[in-house]
Motif scaffolding. Structure first.
Motif, PDB file in Angstrom:
ATOM      1  N   ASP A  40       0.831  -1.214   0.000  1.00 48.09           N
ATOM      2  CA  ASP A  40       0.000   0.000   0.000  1.00 48.09           C
ATOM      3  C   ASP A  40       0.863   1.260   0.000  1.00 48.09           C
ATOM      4  N   ILE A  41       1.944   1.238   0.751  1.00 52.58           N
ATOM      5  CA  ILE A  41       2.854   2.388   0.784  1.00 52.58           C
ATOM      6  C   ILE A  41       3.432   2.637  -0.604  1.00 52.58           C
ATOM      7  N   GLN A  42       3.868   1.573  -1.255  1.00 51.95           N
ATOM      8  CA  GLN A  42       4.410   1.708  -2.603  1.00 51.95           C
ATOM      9  C   GLN A  42       3.357   2.251  -3.565  1.00 51.95           C
ATOM     10  N   SER A  47       1.513   6.892  -6.679  1.00 56.97           N
ATOM     11  CA  SER A  47       0.368   7.731  -7.051  1.00 56.97           C
ATOM     12  C   SER A  47       0.621   9.207  -6.764  1.00 56.97           C
ATOM     13  N   GLY A  48       1.787   9.519  -6.215  1.00 52.29           N
ATOM     14  CA  GLY A  48       2.135  10.902  -5.956  1.00 52.29           C
ATOM     15  C   GLY A  48       1.912  11.377  -4.542  1.00 52.29           C
ATOM     16  N   VAL A  49       1.478  10.480  -3.667  1.00 53.76           N
ATOM     17  CA  VAL A  49       1.300  10.856  -2.263  1.00 53.76           C
ATOM     18  C   VAL A  49       2.676  10.879  -1.597  1.00 53.76           C
ATOM     19  N   TYR A  64       0.531  17.775   2.877  1.00 50.30           N
ATOM     20  CA  TYR A  64      -0.217  17.146   1.790  1.00 50.30           C
ATOM     21  C   TYR A  64      -1.690  17.381   2.013  1.00 50.30           C
ATOM     22  N   ASP A  65      -2.364  17.939   1.004  1.00 49.78           N
ATOM     23  CA  ASP A  65      -3.811  18.171   1.085  1.00 49.78           C
ATOM     24  C   ASP A  65      -4.538  16.907   0.671  1.00 49.78           C
ATOM     25  N   LEU A  66      -5.361  16.408   1.576  1.00 47.43           N
ATOM     26  CA  LEU A  66      -6.092  15.173   1.293  1.00 47.43           C
ATOM     27  C   LEU A  66      -7.227  15.420   0.308  1.00 47.43           C
TER      28      LEU A  66
END
Length: 239
Positions: A40-42, A47-49, A64-66
């Motif tokens: 999930d981290i990968q 995805s740019g997070v 980071y804006d959710l």
């Protein structure tokens, strides 16, 4: 739990942390394996997070804006039920805001979720909350927010009329009736007043202050201690 929901929860956890959290802790919170957390981290990173950290040291997200929050069906049911209660049992202004919130939620729901939400097994009745009740509630809410005193005519349990000036501290719904918790200037102590027994009410311009010995939180502490003592006495008498 679907992967999309898990990813949103993972982002929320990482975003809420000031310090890094390990994959093992994340796995325990989300009830999945560490291998799933690593995948999930990968996925989030690709995805740019901006997930920072690495295996063995931990992860976190900063600056980071959710995206818009995703709710589960159960969370939506809870939000909509709460909004219906506010709409039915409070004042017109809060009711309008609750209705607006429900409209926004319903506007973004997929059709299959709209059907399930419509089948919510709770009905909120507003039969006993007429315009008079709404007007009283609105006056009280504003007085509590602005810390302004109120003067009102009240009918007690024995139907005896009384006139009071009080510092309104909060409104409590005990499961049957709304109750005003106030510091009565006549009695110089906390008093409870049922809203359905308030005959008329006038907001005053005089303001008041709260303190550790005069507040809704302090009143609730006293009530909690009272009922704990009562419960302990009842248990002792049964032995």
């Amino acid at each position: 739990m679907h992967k999309s929901e898990r990813l949103f929860q993972l982002v929320n956890i990482l975003k809420s942390r000031r310090f890094a959290i390990t994959a093992n802790e994340l796995a325990n919170k989300l009830q999945v394996s560490q291998r799933t957390i690593y995948r999930d981290i990968q996925h989030l990173q690709s995805s740019g997070v901006p997930v920072e950290g690495e295996a063995g040291t931990g992860y976190l997200i900063t600056d980071y804006d959710l995206p818009p929050m995703m709710f589960t069906l159960e969370e939506l049911q809870a939000l909509l039920l709460g909004s219906k209660m506010v709409s039915a049992w409070t004042d017109p202004q809060l009711a309008a805001n609750a209705q607006a919130a429900m409209t926004k939620i319903n506007a973004v729901l997929p059709n299959k979720l709209k059907q399930r939400v419509a089948e919510l097994p709770y009905l909120v009745s507003a039969f006993h909350h007429d315009k008079s009740h709404q007007t009283t509630t609105l006056i009280l809410r504003k007085a509590i927010t602005n810390k302004t005193c109120i003067e009102f005519h009240y009918q007690d349990v024995n139907q005896r009329p009384t006139q009071r000036i009080a510092d309104p501290l909060g409104l409590v719904y005990w499961g049957a009736k709304w109750t005003l918790i106030a510091y009565c200037q006549l009695r110089c102590d906390y008093r409870e007043f049922r809203l359905d027994r308030i005959q008329s009410i006038v907001p005053l311009t005089k303001t008041f202050d709260t303190n550790p010995q005069k507040s809704l939180a302090h009143y609730m502490e006293l009530i909690k201690a009272k009922y704990q003592t009562h419960s302990a006495d009842r248990t002792h008498n049964k032995i």
